[in-house]
Design an enzyme around this catalytic site. Structure first.
Site, PDB file in Angstrom:
ATOM      1  N   ARG A  10       0.844  -1.214   0.313  1.00  0.00           N
ATOM      2  CA  ARG A  10       0.178   0.228   0.132  1.00  0.00           C
ATOM      3  C   ARG A  10       0.761   1.408   0.034  1.00  0.00           C
ATOM      4  O   ARG A  10       0.591   2.347   0.573  1.00  0.00           O
ATOM      5  CB  ARG A  10      -0.971  -0.101   1.048  1.00  0.00           C
ATOM      6  CG  ARG A  10      -1.943  -1.122   1.185  1.00  0.00           C
ATOM      7  CD  ARG A  10      -3.231  -0.968   0.368  1.00  0.00           C
ATOM      8  NE  ARG A  10      -3.992  -1.759   0.589  1.00  0.00           N
ATOM      9  CZ  ARG A  10      -5.191  -1.363   0.991  1.00  0.00           C
ATOM     10  NH1 ARG A  10      -5.584  -0.093   1.338  1.00  0.00           N
ATOM     11  NH2 ARG A  10      -6.297  -2.331   1.160  1.00  0.00           N
ATOM     12  N   ARG A  54      -2.753   7.129   1.064  1.00  0.00           N
ATOM     13  CA  ARG A  54      -3.326   8.149   1.837  1.00  0.00           C
ATOM     14  C   ARG A  54      -2.217   8.691   2.673  1.00  0.00           C
ATOM     15  O   ARG A  54      -2.295  10.079   3.190  1.00  0.00           O
ATOM     16  CB  ARG A  54      -4.784   7.823   2.624  1.00  0.00           C
ATOM     17  CG  ARG A  54      -5.929   7.660   1.764  1.00  0.00           C
ATOM     18  CD  ARG A  54      -6.834   7.038   2.267  1.00  0.00           C
ATOM     19  NE  ARG A  54      -6.723   5.632   2.550  1.00  0.00           N
ATOM     20  CZ  ARG A  54      -7.376   4.727   3.273  1.00  0.00           C
ATOM     21  NH1 ARG A  54      -8.580   5.260   3.861  1.00  0.00           N
ATOM     22  NH2 ARG A  54      -7.365   3.478   3.408  1.00  0.00           N
ATOM     23  N   ARG A  56      -5.827  12.856  -5.176  1.00  0.00           N
ATOM     24  CA  ARG A  56      -7.153  12.315  -4.623  1.00  0.00           C
ATOM     25  C   ARG A  56      -8.216  13.704  -4.466  1.00  0.00           C
ATOM     26  O   ARG A  56      -9.571  13.286  -4.517  1.00  0.00           O
ATOM     27  CB  ARG A  56      -7.005  11.574  -3.389  1.00  0.00           C
ATOM     28  CG  ARG A  56      -8.171  11.018  -2.871  1.00  0.00           C
ATOM     29  CD  ARG A  56      -8.469   9.747  -3.471  1.00  0.00           C
ATOM     30  NE  ARG A  56      -9.395   8.897  -2.474  1.00  0.00           N
ATOM     31  CZ  ARG A  56     -10.641   9.415  -2.251  1.00  0.00           C
ATOM     32  NH1 ARG A  56     -11.027  10.451  -2.866  1.00  0.00           N
ATOM     33  NH2 ARG A  56     -11.280   8.741  -1.563  1.00  0.00           N
ATOM     34  N   ASP A  85      -6.814  -1.677  -7.369  1.00  0.00           N
ATOM     35  CA  ASP A  85      -7.424  -2.370  -6.223  1.00  0.00           C
ATOM     36  C   ASP A  85      -7.831  -3.707  -6.627  1.00  0.00           C
ATOM     37  O   ASP A  85      -8.050  -4.164  -7.924  1.00  0.00           O
ATOM     38  CB  ASP A  85      -8.690  -1.591  -5.658  1.00  0.00           C
ATOM     39  CG  ASP A  85      -9.051  -1.782  -4.593  1.00  0.00           C
ATOM     40  OD1 ASP A  85      -8.511  -1.480  -3.547  1.00  0.00           O
ATOM     41  OD2 ASP A  85      -9.681  -2.808  -4.294  1.00  0.00           O
ATOM     42  N   TYR A 118     -15.699 -10.518  -0.471  1.00  0.00           N
ATOM     43  CA  TYR A 118     -16.029  -9.204  -0.845  1.00  0.00           C
ATOM     44  C   TYR A 118     -17.391  -9.376  -1.680  1.00  0.00           C
ATOM     45  O   TYR A 118     -18.220  -8.515  -1.510  1.00  0.00           O
ATOM     46  CB  TYR A 118     -15.082  -8.514  -1.684  1.00  0.00           C
ATOM     47  CG  TYR A 118     -14.224  -7.622  -0.655  1.00  0.00           C
ATOM     48  CD1 TYR A 118     -14.447  -6.515  -0.010  1.00  0.00           C
ATOM     49  CD2 TYR A 118     -12.879  -8.178  -0.411  1.00  0.00           C
ATOM     50  CE1 TYR A 118     -13.780  -6.025   0.854  1.00  0.00           C
ATOM     51  CE2 TYR A 118     -11.757  -7.518   0.420  1.00  0.00           C
ATOM     52  CZ  TYR A 118     -12.331  -6.445   1.193  1.00  0.00           C
ATOM     53  OH  TYR A 118     -11.549  -5.670   1.636  1.00  0.00           O
TER      54      TYR A 118
END
Ligand code: 1CP
Length: 343
Positions: free
Chosen positions: A24, A28, A37, A73, A150
């Site tokens: 990752r 963020r 973003r 993703d 998911y």
């Protein structure tokens, strides 16, 4: 290629120093990521090759990692199969109509990567071009069991009761979808190699939700099929099954992966004892929370980890994804600590 340490370590070849990247790493915790973003929502970033390429390169330039990983993703695969996905601030990813009835399963489409996921392949081509050999780029996908969870839960979950209920009540339906996913994921990974990825990682992020018997029936065989297909693309393949370290031997033996990810809960010495180190490289495994420590302490912990893994066939990484509130300077301290380490 200027820096192929990562690719050599994947193949257990000698390296001048241990390579490092961070799961990752494009995300963020980087103000530069948050700036992009602000202009575009997450799924627009993922689907716009120029934006995906831009944030893929950020950690190479800002943190100094030895490999890039394509910004995307795992949930783009079910989306390409026809499921409606949104990613909202504070809520996270969500499928609006999780699979509940046999009809929902039947409506799922197969995926031709060049059509349904062409934007990822285009982003990979751009990244390869822009990296120009500075470091290799990793492609990735979610493993079948994690994707199925998911698709049935709709979001992340604590108990995975909907997904596991399917295994209990309709195991044949589960097996059918897992087999389809293994094929789709394997083909998609091969397409990523053709588009420029030089190594591939399979994330079985929810493998830890399954006990041994179910892991062996519903996760491992389909992970193995996907790995075997992916390896036909010619590049090294990494598997990561966080929370399933009891199965390390089986994961290495059954999948035939080149590299096995070690989660932060696992003692590196134990992973080394249990795995055939002449055949498999290890990746990991600093607890991401240790990046909250001040840089001198990060350095000490990182060097202890490197001492424990040893010099041959190790790719330094965290033992899980980096947390969004990590100070970027601390990520740099981790990378620098690996790069300066001398055994
Ligand atoms: O708001 C935002 O900006 C979105 C946050 C975000 C990011 C940066 C999401 C939503 N996905 C990503 C990128 C991402 N996801 C990468 C990029 C490459 C990198 O730098 O590593 C990768 C490899 C992933 C893989 C991924 N997505 C996994 C497997 C890895 C892991 O951490 O276990 C999983 C489980 C997902 C699902 C997902 N997507 C996003 C979130 C917040 C989540 C987890 C949600 C949950 O289960 O609760």
């Amino acid at each position: 290629m200027a820096n192929d340490l990562f690719l050599r370590a994947c193949r257990r070849q000698p390296v001048e120093r241990t390579p490092v990247w961070i799961m990752r790493q494009a995300g963020r915790y980087l103000p530069e990521y948050r700036a992009v973003r602000q202009r575009a929502d997450f799924l627009t970033m993922v689907r716009t090759p120029e934006l995906a390429a831009e944030v893929t390169l950020q950690p190479v330039e800002l943190i100094g990692v030895d490999a890039a990983i394509i910004f995307s993703d795992i949930l783009v695969v079910p989306q390409a199969m026809g499921m409606r996905l949104s990613v909202e601030d504070g809520v996270g990813p969500r499928f609006h109509q999780p699979l509940r009835t046999p009809g929902d399963f039947e409506r799922l489409r197969d995926v031709i990567p060049e059509d349904g996921l062409g934007y990822v392949l285009e982003a990979l081509r751009l990244v390869r071009q822009e990296l120009n050999g500075r470091v290799p780029v990793i492609g990735f996908a979610g493993a079948p069991w994690t994707l199925l969870s998911y698709m049935i839960e709709g979001t992340g979950s604590k108990s995975f009761s909907h997904a596991k209920r399917l295994l209990v009540e309709a195991p044949t339906m589960a097996h059918d979808l897992l087999a389809r996913l293994a094929q789709i994921v394997g083909n998609y990974l091969v397409s990523q190699m053709k588009a420029g990825a030089q190594a591939l990682q399979l994330f079985d992020s929810w493998s830890g939700a399954l006990g041994p018997r179910d892991f062996r029936e519903f996760a491992l065989p389909y992970l193995s099929q996907a790995v075997q297909l992916a390896r036909s693309g010619g590049g090294p393949v990494i598997v990561f099954c966080p929370g399933s370290n009891w199965a390390l031997e089986e994961i290495a033996a059954e999948t035939g992966a080149d590299v096995v990810g070690v989660d932060w809960q696992t003692d590196p010495a134990e992973a080394r004892r249990r795995l055939p180190l002449s055949q498999v490289a290890l990746q990991g495994n600093l607890d991401p929370c240790w990046l909250y420590a001040e840089p001198p302490l990060i350095r000490e912990r990182t060097h202890q980890m490197l001492d424990a893994f040893g010099e041959r066939g190790h790719i330094a990484n965290l033992g899980h994804g980096i947390l969004p509130d990590t100070p970027p300077a601390h990520a740099r301290a981790f990378v620098a600590a690996v790069q300066e380490w001398r055994r």
